[in-house]
Scaffold this motif. Structure first.
Motif, mmCIF file in Angstrom:
data_model
loop_
_atom_site.group_PDB
_atom_site.id
_atom_site.type_symbol
_atom_site.label_atom_id
_atom_site.label_comp_id
_atom_site.label_asym_id
_atom_site.label_seq_id
_atom_site.Cartn_x
_atom_site.Cartn_y
_atom_site.Cartn_z
ATOM 1 N N ALA A 1 -0.074 0.745 -4.370
ATOM 2 C CA ALA A 1 -1.099 -0.502 -4.803
ATOM 3 C C ALA A 1 -2.333 -0.304 -3.941
ATOM 4 O O ALA A 1 -2.277 -0.202 -2.494
ATOM 5 C CB ALA A 1 -0.384 -1.738 -4.606
ATOM 6 N N SER A 2 -3.370 -0.668 -4.318
ATOM 7 C CA SER A 2 -4.659 -1.095 -3.471
ATOM 8 C C SER A 2 -4.908 -2.433 -3.234
ATOM 9 O O SER A 2 -4.160 -3.214 -3.902
ATOM 10 C CB SER A 2 -6.057 -0.421 -4.290
ATOM 11 N N LEU A 3 -5.531 -2.777 -2.287
ATOM 12 C CA LEU A 3 -5.546 -4.100 -1.777
ATOM 13 C C LEU A 3 -6.872 -4.769 -1.183
ATOM 14 O O LEU A 3 -7.491 -3.898 -0.260
ATOM 15 C CB LEU A 3 -4.457 -4.412 -0.750
ATOM 16 N N ASP A 4 -7.490 -5.820 -1.374
ATOM 17 C CA ASP A 4 -8.393 -6.240 -0.772
ATOM 18 C C ASP A 4 -7.953 -7.775 -0.075
ATOM 19 O O ASP A 4 -7.019 -8.291 -0.611
ATOM 20 C CB ASP A 4 -9.644 -6.729 -1.738
ATOM 21 N N HIS B 1 -4.051 -3.571 -8.274
ATOM 22 C CA HIS B 1 -4.890 -4.068 -7.274
ATOM 23 C C HIS B 1 -4.485 -5.472 -6.853
ATOM 24 O O HIS B 1 -4.461 -6.301 -7.824
ATOM 25 C CB HIS B 1 -6.437 -3.925 -7.532
ATOM 26 N N VAL C 1 -4.842 -6.705 -11.864
ATOM 27 C CA VAL C 1 -5.287 -7.074 -10.623
ATOM 28 C C VAL C 1 -4.470 -8.470 -10.312
ATOM 29 O O VAL C 1 -4.743 -9.497 -11.421
ATOM 30 C CB VAL C 1 -6.727 -7.468 -10.445
ATOM 31 N N ARG D 1 -2.789 1.216 -12.686
ATOM 32 C CA ARG D 1 -3.391 0.657 -11.317
ATOM 33 C C ARG D 1 -2.841 -0.516 -11.049
ATOM 34 O O ARG D 1 -3.057 -1.232 -11.807
ATOM 35 C CB ARG D 1 -4.915 0.854 -11.378
ATOM 36 N N HIS E 1 -14.062 2.043 -9.759
ATOM 37 C CA HIS E 1 -13.198 2.979 -10.732
ATOM 38 C C HIS E 1 -13.816 3.107 -12.130
ATOM 39 O O HIS E 1 -13.312 3.723 -13.002
ATOM 40 C CB HIS E 1 -11.875 2.283 -10.863
ATOM 41 N N GLU F 1 0.841 -1.277 0.168
ATOM 42 C CA GLU F 1 0.037 0.137 -0.159
ATOM 43 C C GLU F 1 0.664 1.110 0.004
ATOM 44 O O GLU F 1 0.400 2.223 -0.541
ATOM 45 C CB GLU F 1 -0.959 -0.032 1.290
ATOM 46 N N TRP G 1 -14.250 -3.803 -7.247
ATOM 47 C CA TRP G 1 -13.029 -2.808 -7.445
ATOM 48 C C TRP G 1 -13.425 -2.203 -8.943
ATOM 49 O O TRP G 1 -13.019 -0.998 -9.107
ATOM 50 C CB TRP G 1 -11.829 -3.662 -7.383
ATOM 51 N N ASN H 1 -4.983 -1.446 -16.085
ATOM 52 C CA ASN H 1 -5.356 -2.031 -14.839
ATOM 53 C C ASN H 1 -5.022 -3.309 -14.588
ATOM 54 O O ASN H 1 -5.389 -4.304 -15.448
ATOM 55 C CB ASN H 1 -7.021 -1.766 -14.552
ATOM 56 N N VAL I 1 -5.589 -8.793 -4.629
ATOM 57 C CA VAL I 1 -6.523 -9.643 -3.826
ATOM 58 C C VAL I 1 -5.663 -10.527 -3.073
ATOM 59 O O VAL I 1 -5.154 -11.466 -3.534
ATOM 60 C CB VAL I 1 -7.545 -10.334 -4.651
#
Length: 224
Positions: free
Chosen positions: A66-69, A215, A159, A213, A88, A62, A84, A157, A217
């Motif tokens: 980076a974004s994170l779930d 992301h 993931v 981006r 966006h 983060e 997600w 993007n 998971v």
């Protein structure tokens, strides 16, 4: 690399330097070092128990933008990917690696999923990874028939799905893990946050050489 190929390359290098064959003792030492590489100094940030390493990976990823779930199991993957995308304002369409670990994406919810390599028109890719490095929040992706490298760079993007059990402390541990896995892949990509660069005034621009981006998971497969 086979021993015959390595010998051929080293012989050509020695000839170009005007050197002869290595003495037997030196060759034995070299072979031993190649067979069992000794790790260098490992920083404290790459050490800890499993829980500490997972939490450090999250913190460092983060910090790198980076974004994170986090989810408890793979069944929740289609839902969090769709959520997600919606956050966006992206269409619920992805190109996913043919790897069997992502089969769960198909036939679930509202996602439209195609499998295979990425093309310039693709906006979102979904891939598994080989490992996560807690020291820097880095994702390690390897190339192969089930994990085309184009998925890592062409879409805007990206993931990436990583399991808690895949997270290691430092790079030394990751390379040992890769050697133990068998044949070295053609390409190893280490990704820390979204693609970025700085102009002459050091203004950061995202998406210069790859996805703007990133992301992650994180599947907590070690919760038990």
């Amino acid at each position: 690399m086979s021993s015959d190929a390595r010998t051929h390359i080293l012989t050509r290098i020695r000839r170009s330097l005007g050197r002869g064959e290595l003495p037997p003792a030196a060759q034995e030492t070299l072979d031993a070092r190649l067979a069992a590489p000794r790790p260098g100094i490992v920083p404290a940030r790459a050490k800890g128990d499993r829980r500490e390493l997972v939490e450090r990976f999250v913190t460092m990823a983060e910090a790198a933008a980076a974004s994170l779930d986090r989810i408890d199991g793979p069944d929740a993957l289609p839902r969090v990917v769709a959520e997600w995308l919606a956050r966006h304002n992206l269409a619920p369409e992805v190109v996913a690696a043919p790897d069997a670990s992502l089969d769960v994406l198909e036939g679930r919810g509202t996602l439209t999923v195609k499998r295979g390599v990425a093309h310039p028109a693709d906006q979102v890719s979904v891939t598994p990874c080989f490992a996560g490095v807690a020291e820097t929040g880095t994702l390690v992706l390897v190339s192969g028939p089930e994990t085309p490298t184009s998925l890592n760079f062409l879409p805007d993007n990206h993931v990436v799905v990583v399991r808690a059990s895949q997270i290691v402390g430092g790079y030394e541990e990751m390379w040992a893990y890769l050697r133990d896995a068998g044949a070295t892949p053609r390409t190893v990509n280490m990704i820390t946050g979204p693609s970025r660069t700085g102009d002459i005034e050091q203004t950061i621009q995202l998406g210069a050489h790859g996805p703007r981006r990133l992301h992650i998971v994180l599947i907590d497969d070690e919760a038990a």
